[in-house]
Design an enzyme around this catalytic site. Structure first.
Site, PDB file in Angstrom:
ATOM      1  N   LYS A  80       0.792  -1.286  -0.072  1.00 27.54           N
ATOM      2  CA  LYS A  80      -0.247  -0.044  -0.059  1.00 27.54           C
ATOM      3  C   LYS A  80       0.851   1.102  -0.019  1.00 27.54           C
ATOM      4  O   LYS A  80       2.057   1.077   0.379  1.00 27.54           O
ATOM      5  CB  LYS A  80      -0.677   0.161   1.260  1.00 27.54           C
ATOM      6  CG  LYS A  80      -1.849   0.884   1.337  1.00 27.54           C
ATOM      7  CD  LYS A  80      -3.093   0.078   0.708  1.00 27.54           C
ATOM      8  CE  LYS A  80      -4.764   0.976   0.769  1.00 27.54           C
ATOM      9  NZ  LYS A  80      -5.799   0.154   0.289  1.00 27.54           N
ATOM     10  N   GLY A 173     -21.262   5.702   5.650  1.00 22.96           N
ATOM     11  CA  GLY A 173     -20.397   6.245   4.559  1.00 22.96           C
ATOM     12  C   GLY A 173     -20.674   6.005   3.161  1.00 22.96           C
ATOM     13  O   GLY A 173     -21.173   4.749   2.753  1.00 22.96           O
ATOM     14  N   GLY A 175     -19.783   6.690  -0.130  1.00 25.45           N
ATOM     15  CA  GLY A 175     -19.021   7.114  -1.015  1.00 25.45           C
ATOM     16  C   GLY A 175     -18.869   6.153  -2.292  1.00 25.45           C
ATOM     17  O   GLY A 175     -20.043   5.578  -2.606  1.00 25.45           O
ATOM     18  N   VAL A 177     -17.802   3.053  -2.448  1.00 27.22           N
ATOM     19  CA  VAL A 177     -18.255   1.597  -2.067  1.00 27.22           C
ATOM     20  C   VAL A 177     -19.670   1.739  -1.447  1.00 27.22           C
ATOM     21  O   VAL A 177     -20.697   1.109  -1.893  1.00 27.22           O
ATOM     22  CB  VAL A 177     -17.397   1.137  -1.011  1.00 27.22           C
ATOM     23  CG1 VAL A 177     -18.001  -0.420  -0.779  1.00 27.22           C
ATOM     24  CG2 VAL A 177     -15.951   0.979  -1.853  1.00 27.22           C
TER      25      VAL A 177
HETATM   26  P1  NAD Z   1     -14.763   7.178  -0.286  1.00 27.49           P
HETATM   27  O1  NAD Z   1     -13.819   8.345   0.285  1.00 27.49           O
HETATM   28  O2  NAD Z   1     -15.103   7.448  -1.700  1.00 27.49           O
HETATM   29  O3  NAD Z   1     -16.148   7.254   0.772  1.00 27.49           O
HETATM   30  C1  NAD Z   1     -16.026   7.302   1.923  1.00 27.49           C
HETATM   31  C2  NAD Z   1     -17.293   8.224   2.423  1.00 27.49           C
HETATM   32  O4  NAD Z   1     -17.307   8.104   3.912  1.00 27.49           O
HETATM   33  C3  NAD Z   1     -17.566   9.435   2.181  1.00 27.49           C
HETATM   34  O5  NAD Z   1     -18.744   9.754   1.519  1.00 27.49           O
HETATM   35  C4  NAD Z   1     -17.231  10.463   3.506  1.00 27.49           C
HETATM   36  O6  NAD Z   1     -17.728  11.551   3.217  1.00 27.49           O
HETATM   37  C5  NAD Z   1     -17.521   9.249   4.430  1.00 27.49           C
HETATM   38  N1  NAD Z   1     -17.360   9.668   5.778  1.00 27.49           N
HETATM   39  C6  NAD Z   1     -15.937  10.090   6.256  1.00 27.49           C
HETATM   40  N2  NAD Z   1     -16.000   9.937   7.511  1.00 27.49           N
HETATM   41  C7  NAD Z   1     -17.203   9.471   7.731  1.00 27.49           C
HETATM   42  C8  NAD Z   1     -17.584   9.219   9.171  1.00 27.49           C
HETATM   43  N3  NAD Z   1     -17.143   9.496  10.386  1.00 27.49           N
HETATM   44  N4  NAD Z   1     -19.064   9.091   9.191  1.00 27.49           N
HETATM   45  C9  NAD Z   1     -19.696   8.820   8.153  1.00 27.49           C
HETATM   46  N5  NAD Z   1     -19.436   8.866   6.798  1.00 27.49           N
HETATM   47  C10 NAD Z   1     -17.913   9.372   6.740  1.00 27.49           C
HETATM   48  O7  NAD Z   1     -14.110   5.730  -0.014  1.00 27.49           O
HETATM   49  P2  NAD Z   1     -14.386   4.232  -0.631  1.00 27.49           P
HETATM   50  O8  NAD Z   1     -13.778   3.876  -1.794  1.00 27.49           O
HETATM   51  O9  NAD Z   1     -15.973   4.318  -0.689  1.00 27.49           O
HETATM   52  O10 NAD Z   1     -13.921   3.419   0.558  1.00 27.49           O
HETATM   53  C11 NAD Z   1     -14.676   3.209   1.874  1.00 27.49           C
HETATM   54  C12 NAD Z   1     -13.874   2.291   2.736  1.00 27.49           C
HETATM   55  O11 NAD Z   1     -13.902   1.055   2.158  1.00 27.49           O
HETATM   56  C13 NAD Z   1     -12.633   2.958   3.175  1.00 27.49           C
HETATM   57  O12 NAD Z   1     -12.271   2.486   4.278  1.00 27.49           O
HETATM   58  C14 NAD Z   1     -11.718   2.042   1.884  1.00 27.49           C
HETATM   59  O13 NAD Z   1     -10.379   1.908   2.367  1.00 27.49           O
HETATM   60  C15 NAD Z   1     -12.309   0.965   2.074  1.00 27.49           C
HETATM   61  N6  NAD Z   1     -12.147  -0.043   0.799  1.00 27.49           N
HETATM   62  C16 NAD Z   1     -12.583   0.525  -0.685  1.00 27.49           C
HETATM   63  C17 NAD Z   1     -12.344  -0.277  -1.662  1.00 27.49           C
HETATM   64  C18 NAD Z   1     -12.791   0.399  -3.066  1.00 27.49           C
HETATM   65  O14 NAD Z   1     -13.031  -0.265  -3.812  1.00 27.49           O
HETATM   66  N7  NAD Z   1     -13.055   1.451  -3.353  1.00 27.49           N
HETATM   67  C19 NAD Z   1     -11.694  -1.437  -1.657  1.00 27.49           C
HETATM   68  C20 NAD Z   1     -11.558  -2.041  -0.530  1.00 27.49           C
HETATM   69  C21 NAD Z   1     -11.779  -1.421   0.832  1.00 27.49           C
END
Ligand code: NAD
Length: 349
Positions: A80, A173, A175, A177
């Site tokens: 990472k 969250g 975002g 995912v």
């Molecule tokens: P992202 O940044 O697109 O979305 C994160 C969301 O969480 C945002 O909408 C943000 O406003 C919200 N957020 C942040 N802090 C918060 C809180 N305290 N309470 C509520 N909402 C909050 O990220 P993502 O790509 O959707 O990833 C989400 C999680 O999944 C992360 O931990 C990431 O490491 C993990 N993950 C993502 C992937 C992927 O394919 N994108 C793969 C494996 C793991």
């Protein structure tokens, strides 16, 4: 603990702490274990309170990638990288380019992909400096979400034919995912509660899927069947654990437990927990397929995460062990069966 002591204690192969005064870059590239193949993991861009905090996050995330790849049956190692900068920085292209040069210096031992704060367009830029880059052509988030939903369905003992109708899931969250998770759950008729610190995202999801909106800091303590953390790491802390009402904790957020000992706390309270590095492997499976240029069977393999989740939960129940310990043991057994075999280097041509 010094960095070299930490590397020895946690069996890290290589950690590169980068500083480029020209661009202002401060970043870290962590390669945990390449027993199974080159390490693959996202580039996270985030303003950390310090470079030490960035380093700690990179180490935790890279180690989890090793176990994720091993349990997903992939020929990939765990790595990472993190760029310690605000993703909205006007200098993000310069920072990404500088970081990419450091990645190139690793000669293929670390394959970058998207993560929080970076996008497929960013990976396209990185691809100008690094020959092999994942998630450049597509965002893996849909696949990650699909694996999370497969894990929820499997943990609840449902088949995809029975579906999730009648289940109440609280998603933290919304975002990349989280929004896919909500859409997939809504398709199956689940009852949804959602929360995000971004009010516009909450409104959009509430209006589109008929979800109930709650304040961001309350979503994990909703009286739902399942809570699904899809925001940042360390969402489950001791005080949150004490207030959990759901019987299942299954989500995408990497390193969701603030401390691994909380896995025991969840077990003691009878809360079923699918470890994040099991449930969220769908994106990694899709990245690996993209790298091989062969997407055949990718959705079946992502849905198969549900079977892995059930195997881990069954073993945890039979051995009165928490699910994180069981999953780690399974992953380490696969790695041990392939040693000696590390470190991985590209074959000389
Ligand atoms: P992202 O940044 O697109 O979305 C994160 C969301 O969480 C945002 O909408 C943000 O406003 C919200 N957020 C942040 N802090 C918060 C809180 N305290 N309470 C509520 N909402 C909050 O990220 P993502 O790509 O959707 O990833 C989400 C999680 O999944 C992360 O931990 C990431 O490491 C993990 N993950 C993502 C992937 C992927 O394919 N994108 C793969 C494996 C793991």
């Amino acid at each position: 603990m010094t960095l070299s002591q930490t590397m020895a204690a946690r069996d890290f192969e290589q950690v590169v702490v980068c500083r480029d005064p020209n661009s202002g870059l401060e970043s870290v590239i962590a390669v945990h274990d390449t027993t199974l193949g080159p390490s693959l993991g996202g580039i996270r861009m985030r303003a950390y309170p310090s470079q030490d905090a960035a380093l700690a996050d990179a180490l935790d995330l890279a180690e989890a990638m090793t176990y994720k790849a091993a349990l997903a049956g992939l020929e990939l190692g765990g790595g990472k990288s993190v760029i310690n900068a605000d993703p909205t920085s006007p200098h993000r292209r310069e920072l990404l380019a500088a970081h990419a040069r450091y990645i190139a210096g690793l000669g293929g031992r670390y394959i970058p992909a998207v993560d929080m704060g970076t996008s497929p367009e960013d990976l396209e830029l990185v691809g100008h400096y690094v020959p092999t880059v994942a998630s450049q052509r597509r965002d893996p988030s849909y696949f990650t979400a699909r694996g999370v939903v497969a894990s929820i369905r499997a943990a609840l003992g449902l088949t995809s034919a029975t579906g999730l109708r009648d289940a109440h899931v609280a998603v933290q969250g919304l975002g990349h995912v989280g929004r896919h998770v909500v859409a997939l759950l809504a398709e199956e008729g689940a009852r949804l509660t959602v929360g995000d610190i971004d009010a516009a995202r909450v409104r959009e999801v509430r209006d589109r899927f008929g979800a109930t909106a709650v304040p961001a800091d309350e979503v994990l303590i909703t009286d739902a069947d399942v809570v699904c953390p899809c925001a940042g790491g360390a969402a489950i802390t001791e005080p949150v654990l004490d207030r959990l009402k759901a019987r299942y904790v299954i989500g995408a957020a990497n390193n969701v437990l603030a401390d691994q000992s909380l896995a025991g706390g969840l077990m003691q309270r009878g809360i079923v927990h699918v470890p994040d590095f099991v449930a969220n492997a769908g994106g990694l499976i899709a990245c690996e397929a993209e790298l091989r240029g062969d997407d055949s069977g990718v959705l079946d393999r992502v849905d198969g995460i549900g079977d892995t989740a059930v195997a881990i939960l069954s073993r945890a129940q039979a051995t009165h062990t928490d699910s994180v310990s069981v999953a780690l043991e399974l992953a380490r057994t696969r790695l041990a069966s392939r040693r000696p075999g590390r470190p991985w280097f590209p074959s000389a041509s």
